[in-house]
Design a protein around this motif. Structure first.
Motif, short mmCIF file in Angstrom:
data_model
loop_
_atom_site.label_atom_id
_atom_site.label_comp_id
_atom_site.label_asym_id
_atom_site.label_seq_id
_atom_site.Cartn_x
_atom_site.Cartn_y
_atom_site.Cartn_z
N TYR A 163 0.83 -1.20 0.00
CA TYR A 163 0.00 0.00 0.00
C TYR A 163 0.87 1.25 0.00
N PRO A 164 1.69 1.43 -1.06
CA PRO A 164 2.54 2.62 -1.13
C PRO A 164 1.70 3.88 -1.27
N PRO A 165 2.15 5.02 -0.73
CA PRO A 165 3.45 5.25 -0.08
C PRO A 165 3.44 4.97 1.43
N PHE A 166 2.36 4.35 1.93
CA PHE A 166 2.27 4.12 3.37
C PHE A 166 3.14 2.95 3.82
N GLU A 167 3.08 1.86 3.07
CA GLU A 167 3.96 0.72 3.35
C GLU A 167 4.11 -0.11 2.08
N SER A 168 5.35 -0.47 1.79
CA SER A 168 5.63 -1.33 0.64
C SER A 168 6.98 -2.00 0.87
N LYS A 169 7.30 -2.94 -0.03
CA LYS A 169 8.53 -3.71 0.12
C LYS A 169 9.41 -3.50 -1.10
N TRP A 210 -23.63 2.04 -1.80
CA TRP A 210 -23.74 1.90 -3.24
C TRP A 210 -24.22 0.53 -3.71
N GLU A 211 -23.72 -0.53 -3.10
CA GLU A 211 -23.96 -1.88 -3.64
C GLU A 211 -25.45 -2.21 -3.72
N LYS A 212 -26.20 -1.86 -2.71
CA LYS A 212 -27.63 -2.22 -2.70
C LYS A 212 -28.45 -1.41 -3.72
N HIS A 213 -27.81 -0.43 -4.33
CA HIS A 213 -28.49 0.39 -5.33
C HIS A 213 -28.02 0.08 -6.75
N GLY A 214 -27.40 -1.09 -6.93
CA GLY A 214 -27.07 -1.52 -8.28
C GLY A 214 -25.64 -1.28 -8.73
N VAL A 215 -24.79 -0.90 -7.80
CA VAL A 215 -23.36 -0.72 -8.12
C VAL A 215 -22.64 -2.03 -7.79
N LYS A 216 -21.91 -2.58 -8.76
CA LYS A 216 -21.18 -3.83 -8.52
C LYS A 216 -19.87 -3.52 -7.80
N VAL A 217 -19.64 -4.18 -6.69
CA VAL A 217 -18.44 -3.95 -5.87
C VAL A 217 -17.53 -5.18 -5.94
N VAL A 218 -16.27 -4.95 -6.26
CA VAL A 218 -15.27 -6.02 -6.28
C VAL A 218 -14.18 -5.68 -5.27
N ALA A 219 -13.95 -6.57 -4.30
CA ALA A 219 -12.94 -6.35 -3.26
C ALA A 219 -11.66 -7.11 -3.62
N TYR A 220 -10.53 -6.44 -3.48
CA TYR A 220 -9.22 -7.01 -3.82
C TYR A 220 -8.34 -7.11 -2.58
N ARG A 221 -7.50 -8.10 -2.55
CA ARG A 221 -6.55 -8.23 -1.44
C ARG A 221 -5.32 -7.34 -1.63
N ASP A 222 -5.13 -6.84 -2.85
CA ASP A 222 -3.94 -6.06 -3.19
C ASP A 222 -4.37 -4.79 -3.91
N GLN A 223 -4.01 -3.63 -3.37
CA GLN A 223 -4.37 -2.35 -3.98
C GLN A 223 -3.81 -2.21 -5.39
N ALA A 224 -2.61 -2.74 -5.62
CA ALA A 224 -1.99 -2.63 -6.94
C ALA A 224 -2.84 -3.32 -8.01
N GLN A 225 -3.53 -4.39 -7.64
CA GLN A 225 -4.37 -5.10 -8.60
C GLN A 225 -5.57 -4.26 -9.02
N ILE A 226 -6.05 -3.42 -8.10
CA ILE A 226 -7.15 -2.51 -8.44
C ILE A 226 -6.69 -1.57 -9.56
N PHE A 227 -5.50 -1.02 -9.41
CA PHE A 227 -4.99 -0.11 -10.42
C PHE A 227 -4.77 -0.82 -11.77
N LEU A 228 -4.29 -2.06 -11.73
CA LEU A 228 -4.11 -2.82 -12.97
C LEU A 228 -5.44 -3.05 -13.68
N ASP A 229 -6.48 -3.37 -12.89
CA ASP A 229 -7.78 -3.63 -13.49
C ASP A 229 -8.47 -2.35 -13.95
N LEU A 230 -8.16 -1.24 -13.32
CA LEU A 230 -8.65 0.05 -13.83
C LEU A 230 -8.05 0.33 -15.20
N ALA A 231 -6.74 0.17 -15.29
CA ALA A 231 -6.03 0.46 -16.54
C ALA A 231 -6.48 -0.46 -17.67
#
Length: 259
Positions: free
Chosen positions: A36-42, A152-173
């Protein structure tokens, strides 16, 4: 031979001194999710770096405690703390009423705004009307997940939860997500400032909801743990002398420390 009176006076004093020495030199194991950069990363060499790492080191130094870090997934932090796999959570965890039901927190250390990211040409805003039928990514176990599922979810917004924040950015791109909700600084450092995020920007203003997004970020400790008082004292001292503000300026070029 030591008299009974002397023993009664000396032994409690020795025990007190031993307890003080133990407290001053006691190890403090901090749990975190290191993605979770810039807060913590390796880094490539395995070294942990980031804002929370520097804050944790400063706190331990002020407490005269020897620190170490234990890595786990974000959703595993509270269970790991309760199972005594580590002594404190130091991983950008917002303080919320829901989390306070199972653990205690230090005083808030810093506050980072929550914002949504989407393609510039999408014209999306962080509202149900705009996002109905869209897919939004969030970090699993984070306050952002609580917010989007509640509002949001109960009003028709699809929510996908990820274990890795970087994967969210990859799937956005890649177009698998229409939007992502995360801390603003993480979005800027981990995505918007990089080539893969060149077509994206913050969509709408800061998202706020005290019930789910909390009152700021602190360190989590087990219920009733006396270390909370020691941590609070160290954090207050580091705020007062400007140490935490200097660390904030180093990473964010602004002061996000809670007053």
């Amino acid at each position: 031979m030591i008299s009974k009176r002397v023993r009664n006076a000396v032994f409690p004093l020795l025990a007190c001194l031993a307890g003080t020495a133990m407290a001053q030199g006691a190890p403090l194991r901090m749990g975190l999710e290191p993605f979770y950069p810039p807060f913590e990363s390796k880094q490539a060499d395995g070294q942990l770096v980031g804002f929370d790492i520097d804050v944790g080191k400063a706190v331990c130094e002020r407490m005269a405690a020897k620190c170490s870090w234990v890595e786990t997934s974000f959703e595993g932090l509270i269970p790991g703390l309760k199972a005594k796999k580590f002594d404190a959570i130091n991983s950008a965890m917002n303080i919320t009423a829901k989390r306070r039901e199972s653990i205690d927190f230090t005083v808030p250390i810093y506050i980072v705004p929550i914002q949504m990211v989407a393609r510039r040409d999408s014209k999306l805003t962080p509202t149900v009307a705009s996002l109905k039928g869209k897919t939004v990514g969030v970090l699993q176990g984070a306050t952002q997940e609580d917010f989007v599922r509640k509002h949001w979810e109960k009003h028709g917004v699809k929510v996908v939860a990820y274990r890795d924040q970087a994967q969210i950015f990859l799937d956005l791109a890649s177009g698998r997500l229409d939007a992502g909700v995360q801390e603003a600084q993480t979005a800027m450092e981990g995505f918007l400032s990089k080539p893969q995020g060149k077509d994206f920007d913050f969509a709408g203003g800061v998202i706020s909801d005290f019930a789910t997004l909390g009152e700021g970020t602190g360190m989590g400790v087990r219920k009733g743990d006396p270390r909370k008082a020691e941590l609070d004292k160290a954090i207050a001292s580091l705020k007062q002398d400007g140490t935490l503000s200097r660390i904030s300026m180093k990473y964010f070029h602004r002061d996000i420390i809670a007053k």
